[in-house]
Every structure is written in C-alpha cells, then in structure tokens.
Design an enzyme around this catalytic site. Structure first.
Site, mmCIF file in Angstrom:
data_model
loop_
_atom_site.group_PDB
_atom_site.id
_atom_site.type_symbol
_atom_site.label_atom_id
_atom_site.label_comp_id
_atom_site.label_asym_id
_atom_site.label_seq_id
_atom_site.Cartn_x
_atom_site.Cartn_y
_atom_site.Cartn_z
ATOM 1 N N HIS A 122 -48.201 31.137 -2.464
ATOM 2 C CA HIS A 122 -48.031 29.686 -2.299
ATOM 3 C C HIS A 122 -48.302 29.287 -0.848
ATOM 4 O O HIS A 122 -47.415 28.797 -0.141
ATOM 5 C CB HIS A 122 -46.590 29.374 -2.694
ATOM 6 C CG HIS A 122 -46.232 27.938 -2.832
ATOM 7 N ND1 HIS A 122 -46.513 26.983 -1.885
ATOM 8 C CD2 HIS A 122 -45.571 27.282 -3.816
ATOM 9 C CE1 HIS A 122 -46.037 25.819 -2.288
ATOM 10 N NE2 HIS A 122 -45.468 25.982 -3.454
ATOM 11 N N GLU A 153 -52.982 27.568 -3.653
ATOM 12 C CA GLU A 153 -52.210 28.734 -4.080
ATOM 13 C C GLU A 153 -52.999 29.549 -5.094
ATOM 14 O O GLU A 153 -53.378 29.043 -6.142
ATOM 15 C CB GLU A 153 -50.901 28.244 -4.712
ATOM 16 C CG GLU A 153 -50.180 27.228 -3.838
ATOM 17 C CD GLU A 153 -49.029 26.536 -4.557
ATOM 18 O OE1 GLU A 153 -48.421 27.156 -5.450
ATOM 19 O OE2 GLU A 153 -48.750 25.371 -4.235
#
Ligand code: BG6
Length: 303
Positions: free
Chosen positions: A170, A273
């Site tokens: 992320h 991500e």
C-alpha cells in the site's frame, strides 16, 4: 525481541545499515549506500523512506503520522495481509489485515556486491492473531535498497488445502500536486469504483485526479508510471505476481476528517498499490507459495 544495540551488533553494517529507536519506541533500520537512502520500521516491516542518491524522497509519510505500537502509520509502504480492505465477515478485525500493525523479525541485512543493501524480514506467528487467521501460512519480505527499490513478499501455504489471501503493498508516493499528476499504464483496465458503491467501469486514457479516488484496477499487470510535472519526474512501478492495482487519494473532505492526514494532507500523496485484491485475490494451493514482487525506479527530467 532484540534490543537496538543487539540488533546493531548482529545485523548492523558499518556506514551502511544501523538500527535506531525513536522517542515513541519505534525501532527502525536506516540504510545509506552509494545508490540510495532508506528507512524501514520493524513494526509492519514498513518502508518509511526511500530516496535514490541525489534525488527527492519517493515515499511519502504524513507529517501528522502517529507512531504508536499496534497502530498503522499514515504513509510509507504498509503491507496489507492477509486481507485487503475491511474483513469480509468481521467488522471488528483490523482493516487491511494485521501485519502492518505488528512487529516483524529482522532475519538478515546484507551488503550485496552490486552496491545495494538487502534485508529480509519475517512475520512471526503469534497467538493474538490466531482467531483472525486460523491458517498455517508464513509471510516473509525481502527488500533491496538501491537505485531501484525492490520488494519480494512471499506467502507460503503450509496446509493440505487451499488458502485464500488478499494483499497489497500500500505504497504512498510523494508527488508535487495531486491535481497535476497523471497515472499511465492502466488504460483499458476494468476497475471497481469504491467511491461509487463498487460500480464497475473501464479506464479510458490516463488517470487524473479532481475528486476522491478509490479504485481497484483489474487485469493490471503492466508497468504503471506516475508522471509528475511539478517534481519533474516519473516514478515507474513494475511488478510480478499481482494483477490488480489500487489507486487511492482521499481528496479534501476525507483528508480533513483523518487526524493523521489533515486538511491539505491529500495534496502531496498518491497511493498506487500492487495488490491481489477483489477478483484477483490469491487462492494458494496446498503446500504452495506466492511471490508478490515490485520494483520502483525514478526517471528525472534533465534540467
Ligand atoms: C486504500 C483503500 O487501499 O486504503 C481505501 O482502497 C482506504 O478504501 C485506504 O480508505 C486507507 O486505509 P487505512 O485503513 O490505512 O485508513
């Protein structure tokens, strides 16, 4: 858990890798070599800084980030595992899984002959997560710091049956201004729009930002490039073992409502991500392993 001085004795490399503890008790390894600088926290095995030599930082961390044991830090490259987003069935389980909130073990730090610094971290099995994840799996990460930043996240299924895993690296990238960046490489990909109740659309052209954006792009295996005219650079993201890419920016209202982001927190960050999420969730066969690999590089405009 080893103390900072034990970590330095065992794993420190003079002039290249040293362990420090900040005022909040966060233990981090700081890396400096001829190619780059980086900083990785043992909580969450979270990359908090990476800058190729002579360049601006590539990874963004909120200046209001809260560094507290067991809490996710806003920014860097948190690891979402073994589910992405909220848990399917249990709202009380942590969003994006539990490994970003807990301590990892440092396995090794090596100075490689090509001038990069490589470290391996292992997520240790712990009783407190058994209820949330009653599976016999392991999670390891190898991170290589150089002109490229490479991550290899390895999940092993040690059970005699398939296990389903959702995951994402992320990463929050530092940008000049969200209103001016363009994301290339997602053209033609179908996506799930989390801002519009999970509606499905197909990306036409490049991605630009003029509102809250929270999308899971599917069939996304190509390189993705963040083109940043303000910082005059392109961040290239290459990957293997992932066919979904999440693009997130909370925009004005959501940002203001998040105390670790603040009113203008959204302007200089974008999350891209590399994931195995939604339709791309992993179904790991019995006794098999999976590698999610990413490689970030930066191309700067020549003055
Ligand atoms: C993104 C999700 O990956 O992470 C968003 O797609 C979410 O829906 C964002 O808001 C931040 O999540 P968190 O748990 O770190 O606040």
């Amino acid at each position: 858990m080893l103390s900072v001085s034990e970590l330095n004795q065992r794993h420190g490399i003079s002039g290249q890798a040293s362990f420090v503890q900040d005022a909040n008790g966060f233990v981090m390894v700081k890396v400096t070599n001829a190619q780059a600088t980086a900083c990785i926290a043992l909580q969450g095995a979270q990359l908090l800084h990476w800058a190729p030599a002579g360049q601006q930082p590539v990874i963004w961390v909120s200046d209001r980030a809260i560094y507290a044991p067991g809490k996710p830090v806003r920014g860097g490259a948190p690891i979402c595992w073994p589910w992405f987003g909220p848990h399917d069935a249990r709202a009380d389980f942590p969003a994006h899984g539990f490994v970003r909130n807990l301590l990892w073990e440092l396995v090794r730090v090596d100075a490689l002959p090509d001038g990069t610094t490589q470290m391996a971290l292992h997520f240790p099995a712990q009783n407190e997560t058994t209820e949330q994840w009653p599976h016999d799996t392991t999670l390891d990460m190898e991170l290589t710091v150089g002109r490229c930043l490479k991550v290899d996240l390895v999940t092993r299924n040690q059970e005699n049956q398939p296990v389903t895993v959702g995951q994402a690296l992320h990463t929050y990238f530092q940008i000049g201004d969200i209103r001016q960046v363009r994301i290339l490489g997602l053209e033609g990909c179908p996506y799930i729009d989390k801002v519009r109740h999970g509606e499905r659309h197909v990306q036409e052209g490049e991605v630009r930002f003029d509102r809250e954006t929270d999308r899971i792009y599917l069939n996304s295996t190509r390189d993705v490039v963040i083109e940043d005219p303000v910082m005059k650079r392109r961040i290239r993201i290459a990957k293997k073992g992932s066919a979904s890419t999440v693009v997130w920016n909370p925009w004005v209202e959501k940002s203001a409502a998040m105390k670790d982001l603040g009113a203008d927190g959204y302007v200089r960050m974008v999350c891209v991500e590399n994931a195995n999420a939604a339709d791309d969730v992993l179904v790991l066969p019995a006794y098999s392993s999976h590698h999610l690999e990413v490689c970030y590089t930066v191309e700067e405009e020549k003055p």
